[in-house]
Design a protein around this motif. Structure first.
Motif, PDB file in Angstrom:
ATOM      1  N   UNK A 211      -4.247   2.555  12.257  1.00  0.00           N
ATOM      2  CA  UNK A 211      -4.705   3.315  11.106  1.00  0.00           C
ATOM      3  C   UNK A 211      -4.374   2.607   9.791  1.00  0.00           C
ATOM      4  N   UNK A 212      -3.325   2.003   9.629  1.00  0.00           N
ATOM      5  CA  UNK A 212      -2.910   1.267   8.421  1.00  0.00           C
ATOM      6  C   UNK A 212      -3.881   0.193   8.091  1.00  0.00           C
ATOM      7  N   UNK A 213      -4.117  -0.564   9.189  1.00  0.00           N
ATOM      8  CA  UNK A 213      -5.263  -1.774   9.057  1.00  0.00           C
ATOM      9  C   UNK A 213      -6.638  -1.263   8.490  1.00  0.00           C
ATOM     10  N   UNK A 214      -6.901  -0.231   9.401  1.00  0.00           N
ATOM     11  CA  UNK A 214      -8.202   0.263   8.900  1.00  0.00           C
ATOM     12  C   UNK A 214      -8.540   0.914   7.800  1.00  0.00           C
ATOM     13  N   UNK A 215      -7.572   1.578   7.276  1.00  0.00           N
ATOM     14  CA  UNK A 215      -7.788   2.348   5.958  1.00  0.00           C
ATOM     15  C   UNK A 215      -7.472   1.227   4.660  1.00  0.00           C
ATOM     16  N   UNK A 216      -6.669   0.319   5.080  1.00  0.00           N
ATOM     17  CA  UNK A 216      -6.485  -0.914   3.943  1.00  0.00           C
ATOM     18  C   UNK A 216      -7.812  -1.910   3.924  1.00  0.00           C
ATOM     19  N   UNK A 218     -10.789  -0.595   4.762  1.00  0.00           N
ATOM     20  CA  UNK A 218     -11.915   0.240   4.134  1.00  0.00           C
ATOM     21  C   UNK A 218     -11.804   0.662   2.813  1.00  0.00           C
ATOM     22  N   UNK A 219     -10.757   0.810   2.267  1.00  0.00           N
ATOM     23  CA  UNK A 219     -10.452   1.049   0.713  1.00  0.00           C
ATOM     24  C   UNK A 219     -10.831  -0.319  -0.080  1.00  0.00           C
ATOM     25  N   UNK A 220     -10.629  -1.432   0.581  1.00  0.00           N
ATOM     26  CA  UNK A 220     -10.611  -2.720  -0.055  1.00  0.00           C
ATOM     27  C   UNK A 220     -12.153  -3.140  -0.211  1.00  0.00           C
ATOM     28  N   UNK A 221     -12.851  -2.529   0.985  1.00  0.00           N
ATOM     29  CA  UNK A 221     -14.261  -3.384   1.252  1.00  0.00           C
ATOM     30  C   UNK A 221     -15.125  -2.461  -0.146  1.00  0.00           C
ATOM     31  N   UNK A 222     -14.628  -1.356  -0.111  1.00  0.00           N
ATOM     32  CA  UNK A 222     -15.548  -0.327  -1.087  1.00  0.00           C
ATOM     33  C   UNK A 222     -15.024  -0.394  -2.516  1.00  0.00           C
ATOM     34  N   UNK A 223     -14.179  -1.501  -2.799  1.00  0.00           N
ATOM     35  CA  UNK A 223     -13.695  -1.731  -4.068  1.00  0.00           C
ATOM     36  C   UNK A 223     -14.232  -2.706  -4.813  1.00  0.00           C
ATOM     37  N   UNK A 224     -13.725  -2.818  -6.118  1.00  0.00           N
ATOM     38  CA  UNK A 224     -14.464  -4.091  -6.974  1.00  0.00           C
ATOM     39  C   UNK A 224     -13.411  -5.193  -6.272  1.00  0.00           C
ATOM     40  N   UNK A 225     -12.309  -4.935  -5.580  1.00  0.00           N
ATOM     41  CA  UNK A 225     -11.726  -6.264  -5.341  1.00  0.00           C
ATOM     42  C   UNK A 225     -12.398  -7.206  -4.421  1.00  0.00           C
ATOM     43  N   UNK A 226     -13.416  -6.293  -3.751  1.00  0.00           N
ATOM     44  CA  UNK A 226     -14.066  -7.252  -2.679  1.00  0.00           C
ATOM     45  C   UNK A 226     -15.267  -7.854  -3.464  1.00  0.00           C
ATOM     46  N   UNK A 227     -15.514  -9.197  -3.366  1.00  0.00           N
ATOM     47  CA  UNK A 227     -16.304  -9.760  -4.265  1.00  0.00           C
ATOM     48  C   UNK A 227     -17.935  -9.683  -3.822  1.00  0.00           C
ATOM     49  N   UNK A 228     -17.969  -9.318  -2.822  1.00  0.00           N
ATOM     50  CA  UNK A 228     -19.473  -9.244  -2.333  1.00  0.00           C
ATOM     51  C   UNK A 228     -20.289  -7.865  -2.469  1.00  0.00           C
ATOM     52  N   UNK A 267      -6.254 -10.187   2.511  1.00  0.00           N
ATOM     53  CA  UNK A 267      -5.070 -11.134   2.730  1.00  0.00           C
ATOM     54  C   UNK A 267      -3.815 -10.380   2.095  1.00  0.00           C
ATOM     55  N   UNK A 268      -2.714 -11.169   2.594  1.00  0.00           N
ATOM     56  CA  UNK A 268      -1.504 -10.555   1.927  1.00  0.00           C
ATOM     57  C   UNK A 268      -1.374 -10.744   0.415  1.00  0.00           C
ATOM     58  N   UNK A 269      -1.876 -11.902  -0.077  1.00  0.00           N
ATOM     59  CA  UNK A 269      -1.875 -12.088  -1.456  1.00  0.00           C
ATOM     60  C   UNK A 269      -2.783 -10.766  -2.259  1.00  0.00           C
ATOM     61  N   UNK A 270      -3.919 -10.576  -1.415  1.00  0.00           N
ATOM     62  CA  UNK A 270      -4.877  -9.512  -2.056  1.00  0.00           C
ATOM     63  C   UNK A 270      -4.103  -8.233  -1.993  1.00  0.00           C
ATOM     64  N   UNK A 271      -3.494  -7.971  -1.213  1.00  0.00           N
ATOM     65  CA  UNK A 271      -2.916  -6.552  -0.947  1.00  0.00           C
ATOM     66  C   UNK A 271      -1.882  -6.549  -1.884  1.00  0.00           C
ATOM     67  N   UNK A 272      -1.227  -7.489  -2.246  1.00  0.00           N
ATOM     68  CA  UNK A 272      -0.087  -7.599  -3.135  1.00  0.00           C
ATOM     69  C   UNK A 272      -0.723  -7.501  -4.544  1.00  0.00           C
ATOM     70  N   UNK A 274      -3.151  -5.744  -5.237  1.00  0.00           N
ATOM     71  CA  UNK A 274      -3.832  -4.177  -5.415  1.00  0.00           C
ATOM     72  C   UNK A 274      -2.930  -3.324  -6.122  1.00  0.00           C
ATOM     73  N   UNK A 275      -2.789  -3.274  -7.618  1.00  0.00           N
ATOM     74  CA  UNK A 275      -1.905  -2.395  -8.011  1.00  0.00           C
ATOM     75  C   UNK A 275      -2.203  -0.851  -8.139  1.00  0.00           C
ATOM     76  N   UNK A 276      -3.560  -0.824  -8.038  1.00  0.00           N
ATOM     77  CA  UNK A 276      -4.272   0.692  -7.682  1.00  0.00           C
ATOM     78  C   UNK A 276      -3.813   1.336  -6.523  1.00  0.00           C
ATOM     79  N   UNK A 277      -3.472   0.633  -5.248  1.00  0.00           N
ATOM     80  CA  UNK A 277      -3.390   0.980  -4.007  1.00  0.00           C
ATOM     81  C   UNK A 277      -2.144   0.227  -3.447  1.00  0.00           C
ATOM     82  N   UNK A 278      -0.906   0.507  -3.533  1.00  0.00           N
ATOM     83  CA  UNK A 278       0.183  -0.265  -3.187  1.00  0.00           C
ATOM     84  C   UNK A 278       0.459   0.060  -1.749  1.00  0.00           C
ATOM     85  N   UNK A 279       1.314  -0.750  -0.953  1.00  0.00           N
ATOM     86  CA  UNK A 279       1.298  -0.452   0.365  1.00  0.00           C
ATOM     87  C   UNK A 279       2.020   1.030   0.675  1.00  0.00           C
ATOM     88  N   UNK A 280       3.259   1.381  -0.139  1.00  0.00           N
ATOM     89  CA  UNK A 280       3.626   2.901  -0.380  1.00  0.00           C
ATOM     90  C   UNK A 280       2.549   3.858  -0.370  1.00  0.00           C
TER      91      UNK A 280
END
Length: 394
Positions: A211-216, A218-228, A267-272, A274-280
């Motif tokens: 669930x953690x991997x899926x939500x990460x 999903x949130x990433x691919x619909x954000x401005x962080x995903x360049x495509x 990636x781990x760097x992209x997750x790090x 992501x200040x708007x959605x940290x791991x906690x």
């Protein structure tokens, strides 16, 4: 319920979590800010899918500092709000748009307010906010719609008494679109069609990547962080036009949503970064959806495709939103264009006092998390222009 219980220490200072009981058959979990003093105007924030009241956490302290009592509920079917049946085979009528509008109206009253200063709806919360303003402009004298434009209520057939033309069968458009998407090469499927299936809940609740991997993803691919994410208007609601959207909107037929977003795991760097959605912070979503699953949150998608449950919306056929309104989207969010023509209908017909369409740089779908400061500036400017503070009263 205190802030240490909810959010595991990730809630910003000044936010609290509590339950409001007996609201249209629900016990509603809310986050609130600016509650320390009486007489503040009320700002009601309605989240979408797969979000929670928690999604407004970055915005709420800013609005509270500007003088508002800010309230964000877990909507019916979501999070810690209870009183709904968590079962695919449960009756869908409680999840209708008008009943969710009654949820919002009941919450305002339970909090001791006669009206709001503003109601803001994001994603699935956008049509709820729209019907709040449509049905009860006295209680909701201004409205902000985010990510999902409101094209207006469904129209009744007009001037058909002397016509020999057979009426179009309810839901025929959805069925025809589904067939056209399936006929593409490769075959495709609209995400709302997938989310309405019996298996969608289990797919997303217990995905192969966890669930953690899926939500990460999903949130990433619909954000401005995903360049495509490079959205643009679509010409018509046809299969070939809709197929221009990313696969998280128009999926490869036969794939689950976790399978769809898995190739785009950050990636781990992209997750790090992501200040708007940290791991906690992501863990709060994992904990909440891990406990409830997604079925309650998915019921609204099934309502959208059920002609009988949408028939009550014809009560508002031809009616427009006549209170001051504003649309806000993210420049990297396909949601603005996902329903071709809806943005134009909202701007030219459905809302008679539109104050503009604002698209925020550096934001994808999760505007209130990705760019809360810019969002707050737009909201506070809008409400000042329309005199929302003067209209709010306890």
């Amino acid at each position: 319920m205190d802030t240490l219980t909810y959010g595991e220490g990730t809630l910003p200072k000044g936010l609290r979590s509590r339950m409001i009981h007996r609201v249209n058959g629900l016990d509603v979990h809310i986050l609130e800010a600016g509650y320390e003093s009486q007489g503040r105007p009320l700002a009601l924030l309605l989240h979408g899918f797969p979000d929670l009241a928690y999604g407004w956490r970055h915005l709420m302290p800013i609005l509270a500092d500007a003088g508002y009592h800010v309230v964000a509920p877990d909507q019916r079917g979501f999070g810690r709000t209870t009183g709904w049946v968590n079962d695919y085979d449960a009756q869908l009528a409680p999840f209708s748009l008008l009943n969710m509008t009654r949820d919002a109206l009941g919450l305002v009253s339970a909090l001791g307010y006669r009206r709001t200063a503003m109601v803001v709806g994001h994603d699935l919360g956008s049509p709820v906010a729209a019907y709040c303003a449509l049905a009860r402009p006295d209680v909701f004298p201004s409205v902000v719609l985010m990510s999902a434009p409101f094209p207006g209520p469904p129209a009744l057939p007009f001037n058909t008494a002397q016509s020999d033309v057979s009426p179009v069968k309810p839901n025929a458009g959805n069925q025809n679109l589904a067939a056209a998407l399936a006929a593409l090469s490769p075959p495709r499927e609209h995400y709302q069609q997938y989310l309405s299936t019996r298996k969608a809940n289990q797919d997303m609740w217990h995905p192969p990547q966890g669930l953690h991997g899926f939500l990460r993803a999903f949130f990433y691919v619909k954000s401005a962080d995903w360049p495509w994410n490079r959205p643009h208007p679509l010409n018509a609601p046809t299969a070939t036009e809709l197929a221009q959207m990313p696969t998280y909107y128009v999926m490869d037929l036969g794939k689950t949503m976790p399978e769809t977003v898995a190739p785009f795991q950050p990636s781990a760097a992209e997750i790090l970064a992501s200040k708007w959605l940290t791991e906690p912070e992501l863990e709060v979503y994992v904990e909440e959806y891990g406990r409830t699953g997604f079925q309650g949150a998915l019921q609204a998608y099934r309502v959208f495709s059920d002609p009988d449950l949408n028939a009550e919306l014809h009560l508002y056929s031809g009616k427009t939103i006549d209170v001051p309104s504003l649309f806000i989207g993210g420049k990297s969010d396909w949601g603005t264009y996902a329903a071709p023509g809806a943005l134009d209908l909202m701007s030219t017909r459905a809302a008679t006092r539109m104050h503009g369409v604002e698209l925020i740089d550096g934001a994808g779908h999760w505007i209130q998390q990705e760019q809360p400061i810019r969002l707050s500036e737009l909201l506070l400017t809008f409400i000042k222009e329309v005199g929302g503070v003067d209209h709010a009263s306890c």
